[in-house]
Design an enzyme around this catalytic site. Structure first.
Site, PDB file in Angstrom:
ATOM      1  N   TRP A 186     -20.083 -80.406  25.069  1.00 17.88           N
ATOM      2  CA  TRP A 186     -20.252 -79.136  25.611  1.00 17.88           C
ATOM      3  C   TRP A 186     -20.311 -78.993  27.255  1.00 17.88           C
ATOM      4  O   TRP A 186     -20.075 -77.889  27.723  1.00 17.88           O
ATOM      5  CB  TRP A 186     -21.693 -78.482  25.084  1.00 17.88           C
ATOM      6  CG  TRP A 186     -22.868 -79.674  25.400  1.00 17.88           C
ATOM      7  CD1 TRP A 186     -23.093 -80.386  24.327  1.00 17.88           C
ATOM      8  CD2 TRP A 186     -23.623 -80.043  26.500  1.00 17.88           C
ATOM      9  NE1 TRP A 186     -24.085 -81.290  24.991  1.00 17.88           N
ATOM     10  CE2 TRP A 186     -24.351 -80.997  26.315  1.00 17.88           C
ATOM     11  CE3 TRP A 186     -23.291 -79.382  27.797  1.00 17.88           C
ATOM     12  CZ2 TRP A 186     -24.960 -81.605  27.270  1.00 17.88           C
ATOM     13  CZ3 TRP A 186     -24.282 -79.833  28.778  1.00 17.88           C
ATOM     14  CH2 TRP A 186     -24.987 -80.963  28.642  1.00 17.88           C
ATOM     15  N   ASN A 187     -20.309 -80.041  27.971  1.00 20.12           N
ATOM     16  CA  ASN A 187     -20.558 -79.933  29.197  1.00 20.12           C
ATOM     17  C   ASN A 187     -19.348 -79.398  30.017  1.00 20.12           C
ATOM     18  O   ASN A 187     -19.640 -78.491  31.197  1.00 20.12           O
ATOM     19  CB  ASN A 187     -21.153 -81.233  29.920  1.00 20.12           C
ATOM     20  CG  ASN A 187     -20.314 -82.164  30.013  1.00 20.12           C
ATOM     21  OD1 ASN A 187     -19.102 -82.308  28.984  1.00 20.12           O
ATOM     22  ND2 ASN A 187     -20.356 -83.408  30.506  1.00 20.12           N
ATOM     23  N   LYS A 218     -13.228 -81.454  16.719  1.00 21.22           N
ATOM     24  CA  LYS A 218     -14.588 -81.383  16.472  1.00 21.22           C
ATOM     25  C   LYS A 218     -15.343 -81.219  17.571  1.00 21.22           C
ATOM     26  O   LYS A 218     -15.883 -82.397  18.456  1.00 21.22           O
ATOM     27  CB  LYS A 218     -15.296 -82.539  15.639  1.00 21.22           C
ATOM     28  CG  LYS A 218     -16.700 -82.357  15.066  1.00 21.22           C
ATOM     29  CD  LYS A 218     -17.866 -82.815  16.292  1.00 21.22           C
ATOM     30  CE  LYS A 218     -19.209 -82.621  15.772  1.00 21.22           C
ATOM     31  NZ  LYS A 218     -19.697 -81.304  15.737  1.00 21.22           N
ATOM     32  N   ALA A 278     -18.702 -79.859  20.183  1.00 17.88           N
ATOM     33  CA  ALA A 278     -20.031 -79.650  20.094  1.00 17.88           C
ATOM     34  C   ALA A 278     -20.385 -78.488  19.460  1.00 17.88           C
ATOM     35  O   ALA A 278     -19.911 -77.444  19.822  1.00 17.88           O
ATOM     36  CB  ALA A 278     -20.618 -79.905  21.339  1.00 17.88           C
ATOM     37  N   SER A 279     -21.716 -78.525  18.770  1.00 13.20           N
ATOM     38  CA  SER A 279     -21.858 -77.436  17.855  1.00 13.20           C
ATOM     39  C   SER A 279     -22.147 -76.354  18.722  1.00 13.20           C
ATOM     40  O   SER A 279     -22.547 -74.996  17.925  1.00 13.20           O
ATOM     41  CB  SER A 279     -23.142 -77.665  16.972  1.00 13.20           C
ATOM     42  OG  SER A 279     -22.635 -78.779  16.272  1.00 13.20           O
ATOM     43  N   GLU A 290     -15.786 -92.386  25.794  1.00 12.01           N
ATOM     44  CA  GLU A 290     -16.290 -91.951  27.193  1.00 12.01           C
ATOM     45  C   GLU A 290     -17.553 -91.591  27.176  1.00 12.01           C
ATOM     46  O   GLU A 290     -17.894 -90.300  26.895  1.00 12.01           O
ATOM     47  CB  GLU A 290     -15.150 -90.799  27.792  1.00 12.01           C
ATOM     48  CG  GLU A 290     -14.996 -90.783  29.298  1.00 12.01           C
ATOM     49  CD  GLU A 290     -16.184 -89.860  29.778  1.00 12.01           C
ATOM     50  OE1 GLU A 290     -17.202 -90.576  30.204  1.00 12.01           O
ATOM     51  OE2 GLU A 290     -16.133 -88.789  29.851  1.00 12.01           O
ATOM     52  N   CYS A 338     -20.981 -86.708  33.467  1.00  8.80           N
ATOM     53  CA  CYS A 338     -21.191 -88.106  33.286  1.00  8.80           C
ATOM     54  C   CYS A 338     -20.925 -88.691  34.598  1.00  8.80           C
ATOM     55  O   CYS A 338     -21.485 -89.772  35.071  1.00  8.80           O
ATOM     56  CB  CYS A 338     -20.345 -88.693  32.170  1.00  8.80           C
ATOM     57  SG  CYS A 338     -18.408 -87.942  32.336  1.00  8.80           S
TER      58      CYS A 338
HETATM   59  P1  NDP Z   1     -24.086 -85.664  21.818  1.00 11.98           P
HETATM   60  O1  NDP Z   1     -23.302 -87.074  22.415  1.00 11.98           O
HETATM   61  O2  NDP Z   1     -24.819 -85.843  20.761  1.00 11.98           O
HETATM   62  O3  NDP Z   1     -22.665 -84.706  21.442  1.00 11.98           O
HETATM   63  C1  NDP Z   1     -21.146 -85.000  21.931  1.00 11.98           C
HETATM   64  C2  NDP Z   1     -20.386 -84.734  20.607  1.00 11.98           C
HETATM   65  O4  NDP Z   1     -20.598 -85.778  19.850  1.00 11.98           O
HETATM   66  C3  NDP Z   1     -20.762 -83.601  20.091  1.00 11.98           C
HETATM   67  O5  NDP Z   1     -19.573 -83.087  19.342  1.00 11.98           O
HETATM   68  C4  NDP Z   1     -21.599 -84.039  18.894  1.00 11.98           C
HETATM   69  O6  NDP Z   1     -21.597 -83.138  17.772  1.00 11.98           O
HETATM   70  C5  NDP Z   1     -21.031 -85.204  18.329  1.00 11.98           C
HETATM   71  N1  NDP Z   1     -21.903 -86.026  17.713  1.00 11.98           N
HETATM   72  C6  NDP Z   1     -23.125 -86.303  18.027  1.00 11.98           C
HETATM   73  N2  NDP Z   1     -23.592 -87.186  17.120  1.00 11.98           N
HETATM   74  C7  NDP Z   1     -22.689 -87.796  16.506  1.00 11.98           C
HETATM   75  C8  NDP Z   1     -22.726 -88.555  15.405  1.00 11.98           C
HETATM   76  N3  NDP Z   1     -23.774 -89.247  14.934  1.00 11.98           N
HETATM   77  N4  NDP Z   1     -21.359 -88.780  14.590  1.00 11.98           N
HETATM   78  C9  NDP Z   1     -20.482 -87.885  15.006  1.00 11.98           C
HETATM   79  N5  NDP Z   1     -20.530 -87.165  16.094  1.00 11.98           N
HETATM   80  C10 NDP Z   1     -21.660 -86.793  16.809  1.00 11.98           C
HETATM   81  O7  NDP Z   1     -24.503 -84.989  23.102  1.00 11.98           O
HETATM   82  P2  NDP Z   1     -25.604 -84.104  23.410  1.00 11.98           P
HETATM   83  O8  NDP Z   1     -25.467 -82.854  23.138  1.00 11.98           O
HETATM   84  O9  NDP Z   1     -26.854 -84.311  22.092  1.00 11.98           O
HETATM   85  O10 NDP Z   1     -26.308 -84.357  24.730  1.00 11.98           O
HETATM   86  C11 NDP Z   1     -27.205 -85.541  24.881  1.00 11.98           C
HETATM   87  C12 NDP Z   1     -26.885 -86.591  25.678  1.00 11.98           C
HETATM   88  O11 NDP Z   1     -25.447 -86.933  25.766  1.00 11.98           O
HETATM   89  C13 NDP Z   1     -26.902 -85.753  27.289  1.00 11.98           C
HETATM   90  O12 NDP Z   1     -28.241 -85.860  27.564  1.00 11.98           O
HETATM   91  C14 NDP Z   1     -26.041 -86.815  27.989  1.00 11.98           C
HETATM   92  O13 NDP Z   1     -26.871 -88.086  28.330  1.00 11.98           O
HETATM   93  C15 NDP Z   1     -25.043 -87.207  27.126  1.00 11.98           C
HETATM   94  N6  NDP Z   1     -23.687 -86.554  27.083  1.00 11.98           N
HETATM   95  C16 NDP Z   1     -22.757 -87.181  27.881  1.00 11.98           C
HETATM   96  C17 NDP Z   1     -21.795 -86.501  28.062  1.00 11.98           C
HETATM   97  C18 NDP Z   1     -20.440 -87.069  29.004  1.00 11.98           C
HETATM   98  O14 NDP Z   1     -19.426 -86.447  29.512  1.00 11.98           O
HETATM   99  N7  NDP Z   1     -20.082 -88.337  28.767  1.00 11.98           N
HETATM  100  C19 NDP Z   1     -21.417 -85.087  27.629  1.00 11.98           C
HETATM  101  C20 NDP Z   1     -22.348 -84.628  26.914  1.00 11.98           C
HETATM  102  C21 NDP Z   1     -23.406 -85.298  26.706  1.00 11.98           C
HETATM  103  P3  NDP Z   1     -22.832 -81.838  17.536  1.00 11.98           P
HETATM  104  O15 NDP Z   1     -22.646 -81.182  18.737  1.00 11.98           O
HETATM  105  O16 NDP Z   1     -22.740 -81.134  16.426  1.00 11.98           O
HETATM  106  O17 NDP Z   1     -24.101 -82.793  17.448  1.00 11.98           O
END
Ligand code: NDP
Length: 456
Positions: free
Chosen positions: A132-133, A156, A158-159, A230, A264
């Protein structure tokens, strides 16, 4: 059935609700993706290029509309959302113009006088699991090269950003891409992992947390499919004694506060040589204090809120734990209200080795500042995390900067600039920041079969 909600994090208001993509629709869309691939891969590359150009035009022509959606769903300030949309158009143009060259055949002359060539062919349907970021940029960074190479894509997202997910699908449709080339699925993590078992999905690209990355890479590994990850970063921002301190400190504020710290590649650990530490900190703190908090839709807001209340609560726990272990809070550090996504910009100093501020990623507006005696100590601290995404080094001695850059464990080092992505520069990490590269020529070659053809 759990509805997928679009919530304004600034107000907490539920703006819209969506039915998740059901099993029948998933099946139809997967089939369409596979069928479309058969013709899309044969579509002349010049036609694919025209369509990508058209997608860029649509983004530019509707910049304000898309920017509002981004700000509404994840709370970044509108100026930054507009810049994000423009950057997506830039990526479309870049791959529309360079894609054919990047994908062109390579010739190899062999020692026995024979020749061979390498041709780059698309793999099929590629799944993108996106965060989502930067809800538009992360997707276009994947889609522009991947579709240009002749693959089809399934998103797919972020929700918490379903409206962005659907709007992105509409960009490709309006641009004239065949219907199955790019489709959004509104599904949860469990369904996402299940998709990786389907033979019609050939590979996956994920941007997000380590936890999500590990789950997706395990599922794709189990099914012998390529994954590109990533993940997080805890990027060092090193300022040496001979640097332009004013410029370094001003840029450090941007590096930490862009996207309200939810990036990130944000500078997260500021590692400063002791002779310039006080001066750096003074300017850094002053400039952060001058930033204006306000509604994300206001043109003059510098920051608004985090993307979700749980993210603010999690970040506060990391700050609190670090403080309990001995870190000093120079600014901010207040507890966010329960269920509220707002957070005060925070500066931590005197950070103990075993604290979250030392070893974890702080994904929000919290800067960890370190004082070091030498460049070598700076490198040692820079490399002392599990992450390895980007790094920034500030020095007026460029030769020395380049030498130090080679000692940093990361996918990129920027000298006298903050780490930033752009279409021409390969982007990705090492260690727990992931593997594979997006953008540049490397990015378009991630999801192709580089086939060796021996010319006997
Ligand atoms: P997530 O890593 O949980 O979400 C990123 C994507 O992965 C979303 O589409 C999410 O779907 C999906 N996802 C999450 N868990 C699974 C799984 N087990 N299997 C398949 N798909 C999955 O990020 P969060 O929103 O929870 O953020 C938490 C932390 O993640 C942040 O604080 C940060 O540290 C890191 N982050 C890093 C990013 C980057 O640019 N590298 C970007 C965003 C977050 P859904 O939303 O439906 O859970």
């Amino acid at each position: 059935m759990t509805l997928i909600q679009s919530i304004n994090p600034w107000t907490g208001e539920v703006i819209k609700e969506f039915l998740p993509t059901g099993p029948k629709e998933i099946e139809e869309k997967l089939q369409l993706s596979q069928e479309t691939f058969k013709s899309w891969k044969k579509t002349p590359i010049s036609d694919r290029s025209k369509l990508l150009k058209a997608a860029g035009e649509i983004l530019r022509n509707n910049k304000n509309h898309f920017a509002r959606l981004i700000s509404l769903e994840m709370g970044k300030v509108i100026r930054e959302s507009r810049a994000e949309v423009e950057k997506c158009a830039w990526a479309c143009d870049f791959y529309a113009e360079e894609g054919e060259i990047f994908l062109s055949e390579e010739h190899i002359s062999l020692s026995d006088g024979k020749k061979a060539k390498l041709i780059h062919q698309p793999l099929g349907t590629i799944l993108a699991v996106m965060p989502w970021n930067f809800p538009f940029w992360q997707v276009f960074r994947f889609a522009a090269p991947t579709l240009m190479a002749g693959n089809t894509g399934i998103l797919k997202h972020a929700s918490n950003v379903p409206q962005c997910a659907l709007a992105i699908e509409s960009v490709f449709q309006e641009a004239g891409f065949p219907a199955g080339v790019f489709q959004s699925f509104l599904i949860d993590s469990t369904q996402t992992l299940k998709l990786l078992e389907d033979n019609r999905i050939k590979a996956v690209s994920l941007t997000g947390s380590e936890k999500a990355g590990a789950a997706v890479a395990s599922a794709s590994g189990k099914n012998i499919k390529k994954s590109l990850l990533e993940l997080g970063g805890s990027d060092p921002f090193i300022v040496l004694a001979d640097a332009d301190i004013e410029k370094a400190a001003e840029t450090a504020v941007k590096a930490r506060m862009v996207n309200f710290g939810q990036s990130c590649i944000a500078g997260k650990r500021f590692i400063i040589e002791e002779s310039v530490y006080d001066r750096f900190l003074e300017i850094f703190k002053e400039k952060i204090s001058q930033l204006k908090c306000g509604d994300p839709m206001n043109e003059d807001s510098d920051y608004a809120c985090m993307a979700r209340p749980d993210l603010a609560a999690e970040l506060y726990v990391q700050v609190q734990k670090s403080a309990a272990l001995g870190a000093k809070i120079l600014k901010g550090g207040h507890k966010p209200e329960d269920g509220i996504a707002k957070f005060q910009p925070t500066i931590l100093t005197d950070i103990p080795v075993n604290s979250p501020a030392f070893s974890e990623e702080l994904f929000g507006p919290v800067a960890s500042v370190f004082k070091v005696k030498s460049a070598q100590e700076a490198i040692q601290i820079a490399n002392s995390t599990e992450f390895g995404l980007g790094a920034s080094i500030w020095t007026t001695d460029l030769k020395r900067g380049e030498l130090l850059a080679s000692e940093i464990e990361s996918g990129a080092v920027f000298l006298n600039a903050m780490v930033a992505s752009q279409p021409a520069l390969p982007f990705g990490g090492i260690k727990k920041s992931g593997f594979g590269r997006e953008l540049g020529r490397q990015g378009i070659l991630e999801f192709v079969n580089t086939k060796t053809v021996y010319l006997g």
